[in-house]
Structure formats: C-alpha cells, structure tokens
Write a protein that holds these residues in place. Structure first.
Motif, PDB file in Angstrom:
ATOM      1  N   VAL A 108       0.842  -1.188   0.000  1.00 56.81           N
ATOM      2  CA  VAL A 108       0.000   0.000   0.000  1.00 56.81           C
ATOM      3  C   VAL A 108       0.882   1.244   0.000  1.00 56.81           C
ATOM      4  CG1 VAL A 108      -1.623   1.303   1.385  1.00 56.81           C
ATOM      5  CG2 VAL A 108      -1.869  -1.159   1.165  1.00 56.81           C
ATOM      6  N   ASN A 109       0.680   2.100  -0.990  1.00 57.00           N
ATOM      7  CA  ASN A 109       1.500   3.296  -1.078  1.00 57.00           C
ATOM      8  C   ASN A 109       0.709   4.587  -0.893  1.00 57.00           C
ATOM      9  OD1 ASN A 109       4.002   2.016  -1.637  1.00 57.00           O
ATOM     10  ND2 ASN A 109       3.252   1.581  -3.700  1.00 57.00           N
ATOM     11  N   TYR A 110      -0.571   4.568  -1.244  1.00 58.08           N
ATOM     12  CA  TYR A 110      -1.362   5.790  -1.216  1.00 58.08           C
ATOM     13  C   TYR A 110      -2.646   5.554  -0.426  1.00 58.08           C
ATOM     14  CZ  TYR A 110       1.899   6.659  -4.939  1.00 58.08           C
ATOM     15  OH  TYR A 110       3.053   6.786  -5.644  1.00 58.08           O
ATOM     16  N   PRO A 111      -3.140   6.624   0.174  1.00 57.05           N
ATOM     17  CA  PRO A 111      -4.339   6.483   1.007  1.00 57.05           C
ATOM     18  C   PRO A 111      -5.493   5.761   0.319  1.00 57.05           C
ATOM     19  CG  PRO A 111      -3.407   8.660   1.289  1.00 57.05           C
ATOM     20  CD  PRO A 111      -2.571   7.980   0.243  1.00 57.05           C
ATOM     21  N   HIS A 112      -5.699   6.024  -0.970  1.00 54.65           N
ATOM     22  CA  HIS A 112      -6.863   5.416  -1.614  1.00 54.65           C
ATOM     23  C   HIS A 112      -6.692   3.918  -1.835  1.00 54.65           C
ATOM     24  CE1 HIS A 112      -4.829   5.218  -5.544  1.00 54.65           C
ATOM     25  NE2 HIS A 112      -4.308   6.383  -5.214  1.00 54.65           N
ATOM     26  N   GLN A 134     -14.958  16.487   5.186  1.00 56.51           N
ATOM     27  CA  GLN A 134     -13.687  16.117   5.810  1.00 56.51           C
ATOM     28  C   GLN A 134     -13.134  14.789   5.304  1.00 56.51           C
ATOM     29  OE1 GLN A 134     -11.962  18.114   7.228  1.00 56.51           O
ATOM     30  NE2 GLN A 134     -13.437  19.702   7.678  1.00 56.51           N
ATOM     31  N   CYS A 135     -13.868  14.106   4.435  1.00 57.47           N
ATOM     32  CA  CYS A 135     -13.383  12.811   3.938  1.00 57.47           C
ATOM     33  C   CYS A 135     -12.034  12.987   3.240  1.00 57.47           C
ATOM     34  CB  CYS A 135     -14.398  12.200   2.970  1.00 57.47           C
ATOM     35  SG  CYS A 135     -13.772  10.706   2.178  1.00 57.47           S
ATOM     36  N   PRO A 136     -10.998  12.325   3.721  1.00 64.73           N
ATOM     37  CA  PRO A 136      -9.668  12.503   3.113  1.00 64.73           C
ATOM     38  C   PRO A 136      -9.642  12.133   1.636  1.00 64.73           C
ATOM     39  CG  PRO A 136      -9.509  11.253   5.163  1.00 64.73           C
ATOM     40  CD  PRO A 136     -10.965  11.379   4.838  1.00 64.73           C
ATOM     41  N   ILE A 137     -10.444  11.155   1.269  1.00 61.05           N
ATOM     42  CA  ILE A 137     -10.475  10.752  -0.142  1.00 61.05           C
ATOM     43  C   ILE A 137     -11.105  11.863  -0.972  1.00 61.05           C
ATOM     44  CG2 ILE A 137     -11.363   9.048  -1.757  1.00 61.05           C
ATOM     45  CD1 ILE A 137      -9.189   7.968   0.100  1.00 61.05           C
ATOM     46  N   ARG A 193     -29.115  12.746   2.066  1.00 57.49           N
ATOM     47  CA  ARG A 193     -28.636  11.647   2.909  1.00 57.49           C
ATOM     48  C   ARG A 193     -27.247  11.222   2.453  1.00 57.49           C
ATOM     49  NH1 ARG A 193     -32.738   8.426   0.936  1.00 57.49           N
ATOM     50  NH2 ARG A 193     -32.696   7.450  -0.425  1.00 57.49           N
ATOM     51  N   PRO A 194     -26.400  10.806   3.454  1.00 57.47           N
ATOM     52  CA  PRO A 194     -25.044  10.371   3.093  1.00 57.47           C
ATOM     53  C   PRO A 194     -25.076   8.979   2.474  1.00 57.47           C
ATOM     54  CG  PRO A 194     -25.372  10.186   5.453  1.00 57.47           C
ATOM     55  CD  PRO A 194     -26.631  10.788   4.907  1.00 57.47           C
ATOM     56  N   VAL A 195     -24.331   8.824   1.401  1.00 55.27           N
ATOM     57  CA  VAL A 195     -24.235   7.529   0.736  1.00 55.27           C
ATOM     58  C   VAL A 195     -22.759   7.163   0.606  1.00 55.27           C
ATOM     59  CG1 VAL A 195     -24.704   6.245  -1.369  1.00 55.27           C
ATOM     60  CG2 VAL A 195     -26.359   7.935  -0.551  1.00 55.27           C
ATOM     61  N   ILE A 196     -22.449   5.949   1.047  1.00 58.16           N
ATOM     62  CA  ILE A 196     -21.060   5.499   0.983  1.00 58.16           C
ATOM     63  C   ILE A 196     -20.805   4.871  -0.384  1.00 58.16           C
ATOM     64  CG2 ILE A 196     -19.272   4.132   2.125  1.00 58.16           C
ATOM     65  CD1 ILE A 196     -20.622   6.187   3.943  1.00 58.16           C
ATOM     66  N   LEU A 197     -19.708   5.249  -1.008  1.00 56.98           N
ATOM     67  CA  LEU A 197     -19.401   4.760  -2.350  1.00 56.98           C
ATOM     68  C   LEU A 197     -18.206   3.796  -2.315  1.00 56.98           C
ATOM     69  CD1 LEU A 197     -19.786   8.221  -4.068  1.00 56.98           C
ATOM     70  CD2 LEU A 197     -21.467   6.376  -3.974  1.00 56.98           C
ATOM     71  N   ASP A 198     -17.872   3.297  -3.484  1.00 52.91           N
ATOM     72  CA  ASP A 198     -16.848   2.242  -3.569  1.00 52.91           C
ATOM     73  C   ASP A 198     -15.455   2.704  -3.157  1.00 52.91           C
ATOM     74  OD1 ASP A 198     -18.631   0.407  -4.274  1.00 52.91           O
ATOM     75  OD2 ASP A 198     -18.231   0.448  -6.441  1.00 52.91           O
ATOM     76  N   GLY A 199     -15.234   4.004  -3.238  1.00 49.01           N
ATOM     77  CA  GLY A 199     -13.880   4.482  -2.943  1.00 49.01           C
ATOM     78  C   GLY A 199     -13.560   4.542  -1.462  1.00 49.01           C
ATOM     79  N   CYS A 200     -14.541   4.220  -0.596  1.00 44.89           N
ATOM     80  CA  CYS A 200     -14.334   4.321   0.854  1.00 44.89           C
ATOM     81  C   CYS A 200     -13.245   3.345   1.304  1.00 44.89           C
ATOM     82  CB  CYS A 200     -15.627   4.029   1.593  1.00 44.89           C
ATOM     83  SG  CYS A 200     -15.431   4.009   3.382  1.00 44.89           S
ATOM     84  N   VAL A 201     -12.314   3.870   2.104  1.00 39.90           N
ATOM     85  CA  VAL A 201     -11.222   3.010   2.579  1.00 39.90           C
ATOM     86  C   VAL A 201     -11.386   2.663   4.048  1.00 39.90           C
ATOM     87  CG1 VAL A 201      -9.602   3.914   0.897  1.00 39.90           C
ATOM     88  CG2 VAL A 201      -9.749   4.990   3.144  1.00 39.90           C
ATOM     89  N   GLY A 202     -12.395   3.200   4.705  1.00 39.43           N
ATOM     90  CA  GLY A 202     -12.635   2.867   6.102  1.00 39.43           C
ATOM     91  C   GLY A 202     -11.758   3.603   7.085  1.00 39.43           C
ATOM     92  N   CYS A 203     -11.303   4.801   6.724  1.00 37.78           N
ATOM     93  CA  CYS A 203     -10.375   5.517   7.598  1.00 37.78           C
ATOM     94  C   CYS A 203     -11.055   6.018   8.864  1.00 37.78           C
ATOM     95  CB  CYS A 203      -9.730   6.681   6.867  1.00 37.78           C
ATOM     96  SG  CYS A 203     -10.878   8.031   6.498  1.00 37.78           S
ATOM     97  N   GLY A 204     -12.372   6.256   8.786  1.00 33.59           N
ATOM     98  CA  GLY A 204     -13.108   6.601   9.997  1.00 33.59           C
ATOM     99  C   GLY A 204     -13.263   8.084  10.274  1.00 33.59           C
ATOM    100  N   VAL A 205     -12.806   8.947   9.373  1.00 31.16           N
ATOM    101  CA  VAL A 205     -12.913  10.385   9.625  1.00 31.16           C
ATOM    102  C   VAL A 205     -14.377  10.817   9.717  1.00 31.16           C
ATOM    103  CG1 VAL A 205     -12.495  12.665   8.668  1.00 31.16           C
ATOM    104  CG2 VAL A 205     -10.671  10.970   8.666  1.00 31.16           C
ATOM    105  N   HIS A 209     -14.820   7.984  -5.938  1.00 28.12           N
ATOM    106  CA  HIS A 209     -15.385   8.750  -4.828  1.00 28.12           C
ATOM    107  C   HIS A 209     -15.697   7.826  -3.656  1.00 28.12           C
ATOM    108  CE1 HIS A 209     -15.844  12.842  -6.376  1.00 28.12           C
ATOM    109  NE2 HIS A 209     -15.926  12.264  -7.571  1.00 28.12           N
ATOM    110  N   ALA A 210     -15.677   8.396  -2.444  1.00 27.27           N
ATOM    111  CA  ALA A 210     -15.871   7.575  -1.255  1.00 27.27           C
ATOM    112  C   ALA A 210     -17.223   7.822  -0.609  1.00 27.27           C
ATOM    113  CB  ALA A 210     -14.770   7.849  -0.244  1.00 27.27           C
ATOM    114  N   ILE A 211     -17.714   9.051  -0.666  1.00 27.35           N
ATOM    115  CA  ILE A 211     -18.976   9.371   0.009  1.00 27.35           C
ATOM    116  C   ILE A 211     -19.601  10.575  -0.688  1.00 27.35           C
ATOM    117  CG2 ILE A 211     -17.777  10.856   1.674  1.00 27.35           C
ATOM    118  CD1 ILE A 211     -19.822   9.960   3.769  1.00 27.35           C
ATOM    119  N   LYS A 212     -20.928  10.599  -0.705  1.00 28.51           N
ATOM    120  CA  LYS A 212     -21.594  11.788  -1.260  1.00 28.51           C
ATOM    121  C   LYS A 212     -22.914  12.019  -0.532  1.00 28.51           C
ATOM    122  CE  LYS A 212     -24.286   9.487  -4.827  1.00 28.51           C
ATOM    123  NZ  LYS A 212     -24.576   9.330  -6.250  1.00 28.51           N
TER     124      LYS A 212
END
Lengths: 274, 334
Positions: A124-128, A193-196, A234-246, A220-223
């Motif tokens: 793993v090299n990058y946050p995403h 605040q989502c880092p992604i 409403r918040p929707v979690i997308l495929d790009g979410c890495v679970g960082c927890g922010v 994208h991680a969230i929209k």
C-alpha cells in the motif's frame, strides 16, 4: 559398602528427578495460569479497525509482533494498542475511529513504513489503496442533513481531543478539531472532511497532494444524495471508501450516524508475502 | 606464589560498570522516546503563536538545547523509533530474534525482510553469547535493581525467595510458546517476554496514558523474583533467554576461570544473577558475559578467552585451602 553407594546414588538421582518433575510442574502451572487468562476471549475476536495496510485479520495477528512502532509514528495518535480484553490480540494496534480517526495527515502512510513485519503490507502506497474497512450509515434518521439541518460550532464539542489536518489552516500539521469550528447551512461534515474526497477535490483543482498524480483517488468515497426537493440529503457510501473513519469521528450527532465496519475489511488484502 | 598474569584484568573488572551505563542508557531511551513523541505531536498540532507562555518557554528551552545538534528537533528526533523488541535506529532496523521466530511460528511462513532485521542480533549472539540478557534488556535493568532490593530486605531481616528450579524449564516455555503461537496464529511469546512488554508499556503509559495487562504481568514476575526465586523469571522461564542461550551455546567470547589465581572464595557464584557456577568452571550456554563475577573477583582469577567450549572443571583454586590440602595429601602419599 557397594550396596550403600548404590543406594545413595539412587537416592540422589531420585531427588534430582523429583526436583525436575516439581520444576516442570511449577512451570506448566505458571504457563497454564497465564493461558487461562487468555482463554475466555480466545474464541471471539473483536473486529476492530486496524491501521492502514493491515493484512486480513488472521494473517495480521500472525504477522504482528506487537512492537508498537506504528503507534510511535502516527502524527494524530490514531493508533492504539489492544489490551488483554482482546485475548491473544494483546498488544496489536487498532484504531478507535470515533475517538481519533486516521486522516492520512502523514501523507506517506508512516505506520506502513514503520512496520518491520509486513503486518501492515508495504504493497500500500497511497491512502486510496488502503482497505481498513467500510463506512456504514447506521442511524440515518438522526443525520442532520437528512433532517435538513445545518451545523454551527465545534463538531464534537469543546472537550473533544481528536485532531484533523485542515489544509487551509496548515498544510503539514493536524490541529485539534475543537480549534476549527464550522458554520454550515446544511451539515456535510462527513463529505467535507473525507480525506479521499479532499484529495479528489485537490486533484480536480490541478493540485494533487505533494504534486504527485498517483495520489489521486480513482473513485469517490462518500456523497450527499438529495432525498427530495426540500433540500434534505442523505449520506451515501461509495466504492472508494477506505474505512479511515474520519466521517465517524467528525459526525456531530451522538451516537455517530456513520460507523466503521471492519468485518468485511481487508477482503482484498493479500497474504503475508503478497 | 605462582599466580598467572591477567594483563587486562584492570579493564575487565570495570566492565560491570560499563554494563550498568549501557543498561541505563537503553532504559532511558525507552522512557525518553514517548516524551519525544508527545513533544513532536504537540508541537506539530499547535502553532507557536498560539502556545501558552509556559509552553513557549518549554519549547524555547528544547529548541536551545538541541540547537547545536539539529535544526528541527521534531524531525531529527525521528532517528530512533521503536524499542528493544523491534526498532529503527538511524535507518537501521533491528528486531529481537524471538520476534522473528515467534512470527515464523505464528504465520508458518518466512517473511524475509523481518528475518534480515534480526541478522545482526543473531550474529552478535553467536559471537558473544546471551549478552542481550545482561547488557541490553530493559527488563534486566529492573530485575537487577529488584535483586538489590532483595539484598536490602534481607539485611532488614526479611526473607526473600531462594528457591531453585530446573533451568531447563525455559526451553520448555520457548517450545511451548512457539507451538501455541502456531496453534493460535498469534505471536504469543510477545505477551510473556518482559523486554517486549516493557517497551510497549512505557510508551503507552507516557504517550497515551494508562498501563495495560503487560504491566501487571511484569509486576508479577518482579514479585516472583523477590518472593520465590532470585532472578527467577530470567533463570527459569524467559523464552527469549532460552533462545539466546541456544544461539550462544558455541559463543566465541567466554569468561573463564584461571585456576592458578582462584582462591575458592565463591564470590562469583554468589553474585551470578543466572545461578551459574563459575567457581567450578560451570559457565555453560546460559552465561551472558555480564562480567559481574569479574567485578567481584578479589584475585584476578577471571578472564576472557576466545574459544568455542568451556574449560572442563579445573578443580579447586590453587590459592585455596582445598588445593593445598590435596597437594599436601599427594606429597604424603608419595
């Protein structure tokens, strides 16, 4: 005479044997007692968020030598070490996202670099590319955006010690969340605040982090998705979410609307040697 | 007197002090690291202008103290990370061989990058024996202080533990630990290995607040040493000590007795933390070259030798009464 010597010899060897057996008994007893302390929790692993790059849970527990170096390099003190309540997992790192999430403010995934064992895989090299878990929307009804409400003030109150890095305040250093109050017409803290999402925005503006194109997340991680035409979303979690927890950390609602689910985490993580 | 010359003994007898300096340094490092970490993250999280006056004073103090050494203390202090279990020192990663063996057992795989980090410790152990236990181990620092405490308690008339067990138990602990690691898939030895626990717990206590179960375990071992057997955990139970002993079995550098100089005073046996028998040349694989026996020897009868095996028992010391009696007896018979 000869008989006596033999007898004496037998006696001493018997004594030695007894001492050896007694020692073994004590030793086995000590180990047994120590193990007993671990047994109650041996069967049921607590699924927790592991640091970025963590291998699949089974592999991770086998690979981690509990040295704590990932803890030592984390600039936001997100990584903690498990105590005895995790049984055999005592001493392995985890992240309590609600208290302090991993916001990737180190950019370079310092914990991965610090890990001597590959328990946090160097693939793993990058946050995403991180795959700690997935965010889940659990009590949507409480969500301020769903209720069409805005948010004003400190996201988690004046006593909250968690930190985030706000690029507009200080590009390099995270600051306490309470030092950065918000004033929003519609609460979008989880997306904001989502880092992604922040990285995607930076890339879209032509300014990828560290000027490195490879830092740009592909998905994208969230929209926030409009519910109706009243402006509620409403918040929707997308495929790009890495679970960082922010998003879980920053959510001003108590309990948080979004929580991390690490049970399916690292499903795509490779083995120890991969 | 046909005493044998022991040229460097004036140096050897002070090695024990050097050892204490090393032990103290290692321990200080473990205590200092979390403070450095707290300082770094604090400075990083707070702009200088926003610091309170006394915080500014502290910051300025650290800045002044470190100015001759480094431009940016917060960054350069990163040179040392980790602990004696596994750490990074100026870019060089070092890992305790037990961590490597434990991980191999737990994962049933070999992860070469980690194995390589244990190469230097293993090489040094093969050459110098179980030196880690006497010279580096942060637990040794506390255990030896604990032994001294026991001496003080005895002087006060209290009874402390003097039991002896079989020293081979620790090999059993090592074997059992590895088997259980393999069975459970977690590096179990890390949970019962004091130096690994100490580094972790100190950091946790200072930087993140609060002690964990590891501290409880360590305190129990301290009490075991105090109340049951002197230095009992290291002597009889420590899996790391067992591994190091095995690695150092054919060590090159050995402390040996010069029988011509020995007067059988047995101070070496009394001082030996690991319950060995220097008086009768009983060093064996568990000697950690700590040099405590050299420091107490009144007749310069201890020296370093480069050889793969211990000298077999050389009999009573030539300055002792027993030897003279034997000699006298021999003469009478002749």
């Amino acid at each position: 005479m000869n008989e006596n010597v033999k007898k004496a010899k037998r006696r001493t060897s018997q004594k030695a044997r007894r001492r050896f057996l007694r020692s073994v008994l004590y030793g086995a007893g000590a180990v047994g007692v120590a193990l007993l302390g671990y047994l109650p929790v041996a069967g049921q692993w607590i699924t927790r968020l592991r640091p970025p790059g963590a291998l699949h849970e089974e592999k991770f527990l086998a690979a981690c030598i509990k040295c704590g170096q990932c803890v030592q390099v984390c600039p936001v003190e997100a990584i903690r070490l498990a105590d005895l309540d995790e049984g055999f997992g005592v001493g392995v790192p985890y992240i309590d996202a609600r208290a302090q999430a991993c916001d990737f403010s180190c950019d370079g995934l310092q914990c991965v670099l610090a890990c001597p064992t590959g328990a946090l895989t160097h693939e793993v090299n990058y946050p995403h590319q991180v795959d700690m878990g997935v965010a889940r929307v659990v009590n949507e009804a409480q969500c301020l955006a769903v209720q069409g409400k805005g948010f004003r003030g400190q996201a988690r109150g004046a006593d909250f010690t968690g930190k985030l890095r706000y690029a507009e305040v200080d590009r390099w250093n995270p600051i306490p969340v309470r030092d950065h109050p918000y004033d929003l017409d519609l609460c979008d803290l989880c997306v904001r605040q989502c880092p992604i999402e922040i990285r995607i925005a930076e890339c879209a503006a032509g300014k990828p982090p560290s000027g490195d194109e490879r830092q740009c997340p592909p998905q994208h991680a969230i929209k926030l998705e409009p519910i109706d035409d009243t402006g509620r979303k409403r918040p929707v979690i997308l495929d790009g979410c890495v679970g960082c927890g922010v998003c879980e950390m920053i959510c001003p609602v108590e309990p948080a609307v979004i929580v991390m689910d690490s049970s399916e985490s690292r499903a795509s993580s490779k083995g120890l040697r991969a | 007197m046909n005493q044998k010359a022991n040229r460097w003994f004036f140096l050897w007898r002070h090695l024990n002090k050097l050892r204490w300096v090393v032990l103290s340094l290692v321990f200080t490092m473990l205590v200092a690291l979390p403070f450095v970490y707290v300082y770094q993250t604090y400075v990083a999280a707070h702009a200088y202008d926003l610091l309170a006056p006394d915080e500014k004073r502290l910051y300025d103090l650290v800045e002044t103290l470190t100015a001759p050494l480094t431009d940016d203390p917060a960054e350069d202090l990163d040179a040392i990370k980790g602990n004696t279990w596994s750490g990074t020192f100026w870019g060089l990663q070092l890992t305790d061989p037990l961590a490597v063996v434990g991980q191999m057992a737990a994962a049933l795989e070999v992860w070469w990058p980690l194995v390589l980090t244990a190469l230097i410790p293993v090489l040094l152990t093969v050459l110098f024996g179980r030196f880690y236990c006497g010279w580096i181990c942060p637990a040794t620092f506390l255990y030896e202080l604990n032994t001294n405490l026991a001496v003080w308690l005895r002087r006060l008339g209290l009874r402390t533990g003097r039991r002896r067990f079989d020293r081979r138990i620790k090999y059993l602990v090592l074997g059992l630990g590895l088997v259980l690691s393999a069975a459970t898939g977690a590096v179990l030895v890390a949970a019962i290995y004091p130096p690994a626990i100490i580094g972790r717990e100190i950091f946790y206590a200072v930087a993140l607040g609060g002690f964990g179960a590891g501290s409880v375990f360590f305190v129990i071992t301290l009490l075991f040493d105090l109340l049951v057997a002197r230095r009992g955990f290291c002597r009889y139970l420590c899996p790391g000590g067992a591994l190091y002993s095995l690695l150092g079995r054919y060590r090159l550098l050995r402390i040996q007795r010069i029988v011509e100089n020995c007067n059988d005073c047995a101070k070496c046996n009394a001082v030996c933390e690991f319950g060995l028998d220097p008086l009768r040349d009983g060093f064996g694989q568990e000697c950690n070259n700590c040099t405590a026996c050299m420091a107490v020897c009144p007749t310069e009868a201890m020296t370093f030798r480069i050889r793969f095996r211990d000298q077999p028992d050389q009999g009573p010391g030539h300055l002792g009464r027993l030897y003279r009696k034997q000699q006298g007896g021999g003469r009478e018979a002749a």
